[in-house]
Design a protein around this motif. Structure first.
Motif, PDB file in Angstrom:
ATOM      1  N   VAL A 115      -0.032  -8.229  -3.424  1.00 13.71           N
ATOM      2  CA  VAL A 115      -0.074  -6.868  -2.886  1.00 13.71           C
ATOM      3  C   VAL A 115       1.158  -6.704  -1.993  1.00 13.71           C
ATOM      4  O   VAL A 115       1.335  -7.476  -1.038  1.00 13.71           O
ATOM      5  CB  VAL A 115      -1.382  -6.662  -2.074  1.00 13.71           C
ATOM      6  CG1 VAL A 115      -1.422  -5.258  -1.480  1.00 13.71           C
ATOM      7  CG2 VAL A 115      -2.606  -6.915  -2.959  1.00 13.71           C
ATOM      8  N   LEU A 116       1.989  -5.753  -2.331  1.00  7.53           N
ATOM      9  CA  LEU A 116       3.224  -5.536  -1.565  1.00  7.53           C
ATOM     10  C   LEU A 116       2.934  -4.699  -0.325  1.00  7.53           C
ATOM     11  O   LEU A 116       2.478  -3.559  -0.443  1.00  7.53           O
ATOM     12  CB  LEU A 116       4.247  -4.818  -2.453  1.00  7.53           C
ATOM     13  CG  LEU A 116       5.516  -4.305  -1.759  1.00  7.53           C
ATOM     14  CD1 LEU A 116       6.280  -5.434  -1.075  1.00  7.53           C
ATOM     15  CD2 LEU A 116       6.413  -3.582  -2.758  1.00  7.53           C
ATOM     16  N   GLY A 130      -0.787  -4.345  -6.425  1.00  3.09           N
ATOM     17  CA  GLY A 130      -0.974  -3.170  -5.577  1.00  3.09           C
ATOM     18  C   GLY A 130      -0.074  -3.126  -4.360  1.00  3.09           C
ATOM     19  O   GLY A 130       0.843  -3.939  -4.203  1.00  3.09           O
ATOM     20  N   VAL A 131      -0.376  -2.154  -3.490  1.00  2.51           N
ATOM     21  CA  VAL A 131       0.436  -1.884  -2.300  1.00  2.51           C
ATOM     22  C   VAL A 131      -0.490  -1.813  -1.088  1.00  2.51           C
ATOM     23  O   VAL A 131      -1.630  -1.334  -1.185  1.00  2.51           O
ATOM     24  CB  VAL A 131       1.174  -0.523  -2.468  1.00  2.51           C
ATOM     25  CG1 VAL A 131       1.920  -0.136  -1.201  1.00  2.51           C
ATOM     26  CG2 VAL A 131       2.129  -0.572  -3.662  1.00  2.51           C
ATOM     27  N   SER A 132      -0.001  -2.326   0.052  1.00  3.86           N
ATOM     28  CA  SER A 132      -0.789  -2.197   1.284  1.00  3.86           C
ATOM     29  C   SER A 132       0.094  -1.700   2.421  1.00  3.86           C
ATOM     30  O   SER A 132       1.325  -1.775   2.354  1.00  3.86           O
ATOM     31  CB  SER A 132      -1.425  -3.533   1.683  1.00  3.86           C
ATOM     32  OG  SER A 132      -0.460  -4.386   2.244  1.00  3.86           O
ATOM     33  N   PHE A 149       4.022   3.030  -6.110  1.00  3.97           N
ATOM     34  CA  PHE A 149       3.269   2.941  -7.379  1.00  3.97           C
ATOM     35  C   PHE A 149       4.087   3.563  -8.522  1.00  3.97           C
ATOM     36  O   PHE A 149       4.077   3.070  -9.640  1.00  3.97           O
ATOM     37  CB  PHE A 149       1.929   3.684  -7.268  1.00  3.97           C
ATOM     38  CG  PHE A 149       0.768   2.811  -6.860  1.00  3.97           C
ATOM     39  CD1 PHE A 149       0.660   2.332  -5.563  1.00  3.97           C
ATOM     40  CD2 PHE A 149      -0.225   2.463  -7.776  1.00  3.97           C
ATOM     41  CE1 PHE A 149      -0.409   1.527  -5.179  1.00  3.97           C
ATOM     42  CE2 PHE A 149      -1.292   1.668  -7.403  1.00  3.97           C
ATOM     43  CZ  PHE A 149      -1.388   1.200  -6.101  1.00  3.97           C
ATOM     44  N   ASN A 150       4.778   4.685  -8.191  1.00  8.56           N
ATOM     45  CA  ASN A 150       5.525   5.385  -9.237  1.00  8.56           C
ATOM     46  C   ASN A 150       6.718   4.584  -9.750  1.00  8.56           C
ATOM     47  O   ASN A 150       7.239   4.854 -10.819  1.00  8.56           O
ATOM     48  CB  ASN A 150       6.021   6.742  -8.723  1.00  8.56           C
ATOM     49  CG  ASN A 150       4.853   7.687  -8.512  1.00  8.56           C
ATOM     50  OD1 ASN A 150       3.746   7.425  -8.983  1.00  8.56           O
ATOM     51  ND2 ASN A 150       5.091   8.771  -7.796  1.00  8.56           N
ATOM     52  N   THR A 151       7.180   3.617  -8.925  1.00  6.50           N
ATOM     53  CA  THR A 151       8.308   2.784  -9.377  1.00  6.50           C
ATOM     54  C   THR A 151       7.807   1.360  -9.561  1.00  6.50           C
ATOM     55  O   THR A 151       8.370   0.416  -9.011  1.00  6.50           O
ATOM     56  CB  THR A 151       9.436   2.806  -8.328  1.00  6.50           C
ATOM     57  OG1 THR A 151       8.845   2.489  -7.063  1.00  6.50           O
ATOM     58  CG2 THR A 151      10.134   4.137  -8.256  1.00  6.50           C
ATOM     59  N   ALA A 152       6.722   1.206 -10.305  1.00  9.49           N
ATOM     60  CA  ALA A 152       6.005  -0.085 -10.367  1.00  9.49           C
ATOM     61  C   ALA A 152       6.722  -1.160 -11.163  1.00  9.49           C
ATOM     62  O   ALA A 152       6.258  -2.292 -11.231  1.00  9.49           O
ATOM     63  CB  ALA A 152       4.608   0.137 -10.936  1.00  9.49           C
ATOM     64  N   LEU A 197      -4.926  -0.171  -3.869  1.00  2.85           N
ATOM     65  CA  LEU A 197      -4.269   0.388  -2.680  1.00  2.85           C
ATOM     66  C   LEU A 197      -5.058  -0.078  -1.464  1.00  2.85           C
ATOM     67  O   LEU A 197      -6.276   0.114  -1.392  1.00  2.85           O
ATOM     68  CB  LEU A 197      -4.258   1.926  -2.736  1.00  2.85           C
ATOM     69  CG  LEU A 197      -3.765   2.597  -1.445  1.00  2.85           C
ATOM     70  CD1 LEU A 197      -2.276   2.335  -1.219  1.00  2.85           C
ATOM     71  CD2 LEU A 197      -4.012   4.109  -1.479  1.00  2.85           C
ATOM     72  N   ASP A 198      -4.348  -0.706  -0.515  1.00  2.17           N
ATOM     73  CA  ASP A 198      -4.996  -1.225   0.692  1.00  2.17           C
ATOM     74  C   ASP A 198      -4.466  -0.427   1.878  1.00  2.17           C
ATOM     75  O   ASP A 198      -3.284  -0.533   2.234  1.00  2.17           O
ATOM     76  CB  ASP A 198      -4.644  -2.719   0.809  1.00  2.17           C
ATOM     77  CG  ASP A 198      -5.175  -3.359   2.077  1.00  2.17           C
ATOM     78  OD1 ASP A 198      -5.718  -2.629   2.930  1.00  2.17           O
ATOM     79  OD2 ASP A 198      -5.025  -4.588   2.217  1.00  2.17           O
TER      80      ASP A 198
END
Ligand code: PLP
Length: 439
Positions: free
Chosen positions: A152-153, A193-195, A219-222, A230-231
């Motif tokens: 998770v980035l 995912g992203v946090s 997310f759009n540039t995954a 999503l965190d």
């Protein structure tokens, strides 16, 4: 059932309509009889349960992963585990603790962006796969120690409206996300995912909206990754005394989620609340063991400028107490004096407050402090040989019954699945065995 015995969980049931306050008074009387004046906390599990219900009602799309660093009291972790929350752990010891208290590895996120290799290996050995990162070196380390991790980035977000800012230390700038994702791809890692974290005690709900929008951008540039998590971190207030109400934040988050991550987008939303669950659940009882009258003119003790300096026996960190209030054990209409309250150590920073109005207390009297559950126990130390306060957990019979039902459901599910899995395993083993014999 023995497994659900409250004594086994170190939990006291408040029988016959008893209240937390009565429990505290009884404890103080017991301690006094035993000539003991050690400080203690009382953890009110009903308060944790109520917080859980409020969360589910206001943020139905967001699964809380409780931030264990906030308070590691086993009874509250067991309670949250029974309530179905996940856990945000920051180290090997925190992972070990929550696993030993009934959490399963799939409900843990190792949410520290910089981790010692030994801790990453431990997470892998215990089946904990979800973990955060924000830099290239961490990716190299994870590729070496846990190549199948679900990453998770964590991105930096605007935390300027929060009392404790975190984004100076943690998170990658959204502009750097592309490079990091590319590197993760080169290393054969999986980013799911992203946090982000808007900072602790956030006082502007729009910070969440901005951060959710920033996460959408990543997310759009995954870069070819199938992102599904999503965190939204922590930062939620723990009590109604805070200027920004939890419900207000929740409303803002729900609107932003519906706009940027609508329900049918297939993204699971989690959060890492710490203070929210713990702050008001704990009350601290401390004993005044020293007192000095430090007013300039001691002869005028009754004058309004009298300053009482009291030493209590808990070395707790004031910096973590936000919305506490002091309650004398017995209600009183006595005159109040400006008072300074210290902890017991030789550390001059060990000060609970330098200005509160209190009736004159005598050495040996007890003070109660409300809302001491967030971070105070975690950061207290046994400096100078003063022990940390003990915790007594209490719950009403009604809430205990609700928790038992939840625990039983979990146990029943396990009782059902364990034999099924065993049969499946035997079946596969026999199949392979037959095949091997045929060859
Ligand atoms: N998650 C992370 C990564 C944190 O660093 C913290 C607090 O420092 C939390 C969650 C919990 O934050 P809060 O207590 O503000 O909810």
């Amino acid at each position: 059932m023995a497994a659900l015995d409250p004594k086994r969980y170190d939990i006291n049931i408040l029988e016959n309509g008893g209240t937390v306050r009565e429990f505290i008074d009884k404890k103080i009387d017991e301690l006094s009889l035993a000539d003991c004046s050690e400080p203690f906390h009382v953890a009110d599990l009903d308060d944790v349960y109520k917080k859980h219900l409020t969360w589910s009602e206001n943020l139905p799309r967001v699964t809380p992963f409780y931030a264990v660093k906030c308070n590691t009291t086993p009874a509250v972790i067991r309670t949250l585990s029974a309530l179905g929350t996940g856990f945000d752990c920051a180290s090997k010891a925190e992972i070990e603790l929550v696993l030993s208290l009934g959490a399963t590895p799939d409900r843990i996120i190792y949410a520290h962006t910089t981790k010692p290799e030994a801790h990453i290996k431990y997470a892998r050995a215990r089946g904990v796969h979800m973990m955060t990162f924000d830099n290239q070196d961490e990716l190299t380390k994870i590729a070496r120690c846990h190549p199948s991790a679900k990453l998770v980035l964590r991105i930096t977000v605007d935390d300027s409206s929060s009392l404790r800012r975190l984004n100076l230390k943690f998170g990658a700038r959204p502009a750097a996300a592309g490079g990091l994702l590319r590197r993760a791809g080169e290393l054969g890692l999986d980013v799911v995912g992203v946090s982000f974290h808007v900072g602790c005690m956030c006082s502007d709900s729009r910070a969440y909206r901005r951060a959710i929008a920033d996460a959408r951008h990543v997310f759009n540039t995954a870069m070819g990754f199938q992102m599904s998590l999503l965190d939204i971190g922590g930062g939620f207030p723990g009590s109604d005394n805070f200027p920004l109400k939890f419900e207000e934040i929740a409303e803002c988050i729900n609107v932003a989620l519906d706009e940027f991550f609508p329900p049918d987008c297939g993204v699971q939303i989690i959060a890492e609340p710490g203070r929210y669950f713990m702050e008001t659940a704990f009350t601290l009882a401390v004993n005044v063991f020293a007192k000095t009258v430090t007013m300039e003119d001691a002869a005028e003790h009754n004058g309004k400028d009298a300053v009482l300096t009291m030493e209590t026996n808990e070395n707790t960190s004031l910096s973590c107490l936000i919305s506490w209030q002091l309650l004398k054990r017995c209600r009183s209409r006595e005159r109040r004096y400006r008072s300074v309250i210290w902890g017991p150590t030789c550390d001059s920073m060990d000060r609970l407050t330098d200005s509160c109005l209190l009736p004159e207390l005598q050495v040996g009297e007890w003070l109660l402090m409300d809302a001491t559950g967030a971070y105070t126990l975690s950061v207290s130390s046994n400096f100078n040989g003063f022990e940390r306060a003990t915790v007594f957990s209490v719950v009403t019979p009604e809430t205990w019954r609700a928790l038992i039902l939840l625990l039983e459901q979990t146990l029943n599910t396990m009782n059902f699945y364990c034999p099924v899995l065993l049969i499946l395993f035997c079946f596969c083993f026999l199949l392979l065995f037959n095949r091997f014999n045929c060859i």
